[in-house]
Write a protein that holds these residues in place. Structure first.
Motif, PDB file in Angstrom:
ATOM      1  N   LEU A  18       0.835  -1.203   0.000  1.00 29.21           N
ATOM      2  CA  LEU A  18       0.000   0.000   0.000  1.00 29.21           C
ATOM      3  C   LEU A  18       0.868   1.251   0.000  1.00 29.21           C
ATOM      4  N   GLU A  19       1.910   1.243   0.805  1.00 22.32           N
ATOM      5  CA  GLU A  19       2.817   2.406   0.853  1.00 22.32           C
ATOM      6  C   GLU A  19       3.477   2.635  -0.510  1.00 22.32           C
ATOM      7  N   ARG A  20       3.921   1.540  -1.154  1.00 22.01           N
ATOM      8  CA  ARG A  20       4.510   1.677  -2.485  1.00 22.01           C
ATOM      9  C   ARG A  20       3.475   2.215  -3.477  1.00 22.01           C
ATOM     10  N   SER A  21       2.261   1.734  -3.393  1.00 24.20           N
ATOM     11  CA  SER A  21       1.192   2.193  -4.296  1.00 24.20           C
ATOM     12  C   SER A  21       0.877   3.664  -4.066  1.00 24.20           C
ATOM     13  N   GLU A  22       0.809   4.073  -2.811  1.00 23.94           N
ATOM     14  CA  GLU A  22       0.525   5.478  -2.506  1.00 23.94           C
ATOM     15  C   GLU A  22       1.645   6.383  -3.025  1.00 23.94           C
ATOM     16  N   THR A  23       2.888   5.911  -2.907  1.00 25.83           N
ATOM     17  CA  THR A  23       4.017   6.674  -3.436  1.00 25.83           C
ATOM     18  C   THR A  23       3.897   6.819  -4.943  1.00 25.83           C
ATOM     19  N   GLN A  24       3.545   5.724  -5.605  1.00 26.45           N
ATOM     20  CA  GLN A  24       3.393   5.779  -7.060  1.00 26.45           C
ATOM     21  C   GLN A  24       2.216   6.668  -7.458  1.00 26.45           C
ATOM     22  N   ILE A  25       1.133   6.610  -6.721  1.00 28.97           N
ATOM     23  CA  ILE A  25      -0.026   7.478  -7.009  1.00 28.97           C
ATOM     24  C   ILE A  25       0.376   8.940  -6.875  1.00 28.97           C
ATOM     25  N   ASP A  26       1.111   9.276  -5.815  1.00 33.18           N
ATOM     26  CA  ASP A  26       1.579  10.657  -5.638  1.00 33.18           C
ATOM     27  C   ASP A  26       2.464  11.086  -6.810  1.00 33.18           C
ATOM     28  N   ARG A  27       3.360  10.202  -7.237  1.00 30.89           N
ATOM     29  CA  ARG A  27       4.236  10.511  -8.368  1.00 30.89           C
ATOM     30  C   ARG A  27       3.420  10.751  -9.633  1.00 30.89           C
ATOM     31  N   LEU A  28       2.425   9.899  -9.866  1.00 27.29           N
ATOM     32  CA  LEU A  28       1.580  10.048 -11.059  1.00 27.29           C
ATOM     33  C   LEU A  28       0.724  11.317 -10.984  1.00 27.29           C
ATOM     34  N   ARG A  29       0.240  11.667  -9.799  1.00 29.40           N
ATOM     35  CA  ARG A  29      -0.523  12.919  -9.648  1.00 29.40           C
ATOM     36  C   ARG A  29       0.357  14.119  -9.978  1.00 29.40           C
ATOM     37  N   ASN A  30       1.592  14.088  -9.492  1.00 32.13           N
ATOM     38  CA  ASN A  30       2.521  15.178  -9.797  1.00 32.13           C
ATOM     39  C   ASN A  30       2.776  15.260 -11.293  1.00 32.13           C
ATOM     40  N   GLU A  31       2.942  14.111 -11.921  1.00 32.27           N
ATOM     41  CA  GLU A  31       3.168  14.078 -13.358  1.00 32.27           C
ATOM     42  C   GLU A  31       1.949  14.636 -14.106  1.00 32.27           C
ATOM     43  N   ILE A  32       0.759  14.259 -13.664  1.00 32.60           N
ATOM     44  CA  ILE A  32      -0.473  14.790 -14.281  1.00 32.60           C
ATOM     45  C   ILE A  32      -0.525  16.303 -14.135  1.00 32.60           C
ATOM     46  N   ASN A  33      -0.200  16.810 -12.943  1.00 32.07           N
ATOM     47  CA  ASN A  33      -0.206  18.265 -12.727  1.00 32.07           C
ATOM     48  C   ASN A  33       0.776  18.966 -13.651  1.00 32.07           C
ATOM     49  N   ILE A  34       1.955  18.396 -13.817  1.00 32.01           N
ATOM     50  CA  ILE A  34       2.957  18.997 -14.709  1.00 32.01           C
ATOM     51  C   ILE A  34       2.439  19.005 -16.143  1.00 32.01           C
ATOM     52  N   LEU A  35       1.898  17.873 -16.579  1.00 28.95           N
ATOM     53  CA  LEU A  35       1.371  17.793 -17.949  1.00 28.95           C
ATOM     54  C   LEU A  35       0.194  18.746 -18.154  1.00 28.95           C
ATOM     55  N   GLN A  36      -0.632  18.868 -17.121  1.00 28.79           N
ATOM     56  CA  GLN A  36      -1.778  19.772 -17.218  1.00 28.79           C
ATOM     57  C   GLN A  36      -1.303  21.227 -17.337  1.00 28.79           C
ATOM     58  N   GLU A  37      -0.298  21.582 -16.564  1.00 32.92           N
ATOM     59  CA  GLU A  37       0.252  22.930 -16.652  1.00 32.92           C
ATOM     60  C   GLU A  37       0.855  23.190 -18.034  1.00 32.92           C
ATOM     61  N   GLN A  38       1.575  22.205 -18.562  1.00 36.66           N
ATOM     62  CA  GLN A  38       2.159  22.356 -19.891  1.00 36.66           C
ATOM     63  C   GLN A  38       1.069  22.519 -20.950  1.00 36.66           C
ATOM     64  N   LEU A  39      -0.008  21.739 -20.824  1.00 34.35           N
ATOM     65  CA  LEU A  39      -1.119  21.842 -21.792  1.00 34.35           C
ATOM     66  C   LEU A  39      -1.782  23.209 -21.688  1.00 34.35           C
ATOM     67  N   GLU A  40      -1.990  23.696 -20.480  1.00 33.82           N
ATOM     68  CA  GLU A  40      -2.612  25.014 -20.304  1.00 33.82           C
ATOM     69  C   GLU A  40      -1.742  26.116 -20.919  1.00 33.82           C
ATOM     70  N   ARG A  41      -0.422  26.000 -20.763  1.00 34.99           N
ATOM     71  CA  ARG A  41       0.487  26.995 -21.346  1.00 34.99           C
ATOM     72  C   ARG A  41       0.441  26.973 -22.876  1.00 34.99           C
ATOM     73  N   ARG A  42       0.398  25.779 -23.432  1.00 34.05           N
ATOM     74  CA  ARG A  42       0.327  25.652 -24.882  1.00 34.05           C
ATOM     75  C   ARG A  42      -0.997  26.202 -25.419  1.00 34.05           C
ATOM     76  N   CYS A  43      -2.069  25.898 -24.695  1.00 37.65           N
ATOM     77  CA  CYS A  43      -3.387  26.387 -25.137  1.00 37.65           C
ATOM     78  C   CYS A  43      -3.467  27.914 -25.013  1.00 37.65           C
ATOM     79  N   ALA A  44      -2.795  28.480 -24.009  1.00 31.95           N
ATOM     80  CA  ALA A  44      -2.812  29.927 -23.831  1.00 31.95           C
ATOM     81  C   ALA A  44      -2.033  30.626 -24.931  1.00 31.95           C
ATOM     82  N   ARG A  45      -1.039  29.953 -25.514  1.00 29.80           N
ATOM     83  CA  ARG A  45      -0.236  30.539 -26.578  1.00 29.80           C
ATOM     84  C   ARG A  45      -0.981  30.572 -27.927  1.00 29.80           C
ATOM     85  N   THR A  46      -1.930  29.741 -28.071  1.00 27.08           N
ATOM     86  CA  THR A  46      -2.615  29.694 -29.372  1.00 27.08           C
ATOM     87  C   THR A  46      -3.806  30.584 -29.444  1.00 27.08           C
TER      88      THR A  46
END
Length: 112
Positions: free
Chosen positions: A84-112
């Protein structure tokens, strides 16, 4: 410490059980506790009541079994907690990755 909150050392309890005269033990309904050795019987204890004799005879076989099951369950719980601890760590990592990708997508959409 009250009995209700006392923590048992299951390994020590199992060692006590295993050090006792080997079973099976039999309750002979006359307050006596016997052990069968080949075709003969040898007396283990003279109990005050039939209930005591039955309890002791059943405990001789039942407690080691129950303790082994408890130890196995505790080991499995520890494995699952680690998983469970390993899974929670991986979930946190994936959430952070999603946030980064979401920010990148928002920046790209704002440029167009």
């Amino acid at each position: 410490m009250s009995i209700a909150t006392q923590v048992r050392d299951l390994e020590a309890d199992l060692a006590i059980c295993e050090a006792a005269t080997p079973g099976p033990w039999m309750d002979h309904k006359e307050h006596d506790l016997w052990r069968e050795v080949r075709a003969n019987h040898s007396m283990i204890a003279d109990c005050l009541t039939d209930s005591d004799a039955r309890f002791i005879a059943e405990a001789r076989e039942g407690w080691p079994h129950a303790i082994r099951r408890a130890l196995a369950a505790e080991a499995r719980v520890a494995e699952l907690e680690a998983e469970l601890e390993r899974s929670e760590t991986q979930i946190d990592r994936l959430r952070n990755e999603i946030n980064i990708l979401q920010e990148q997508l928002e920046r790209r959409c704002a440029r167009t």
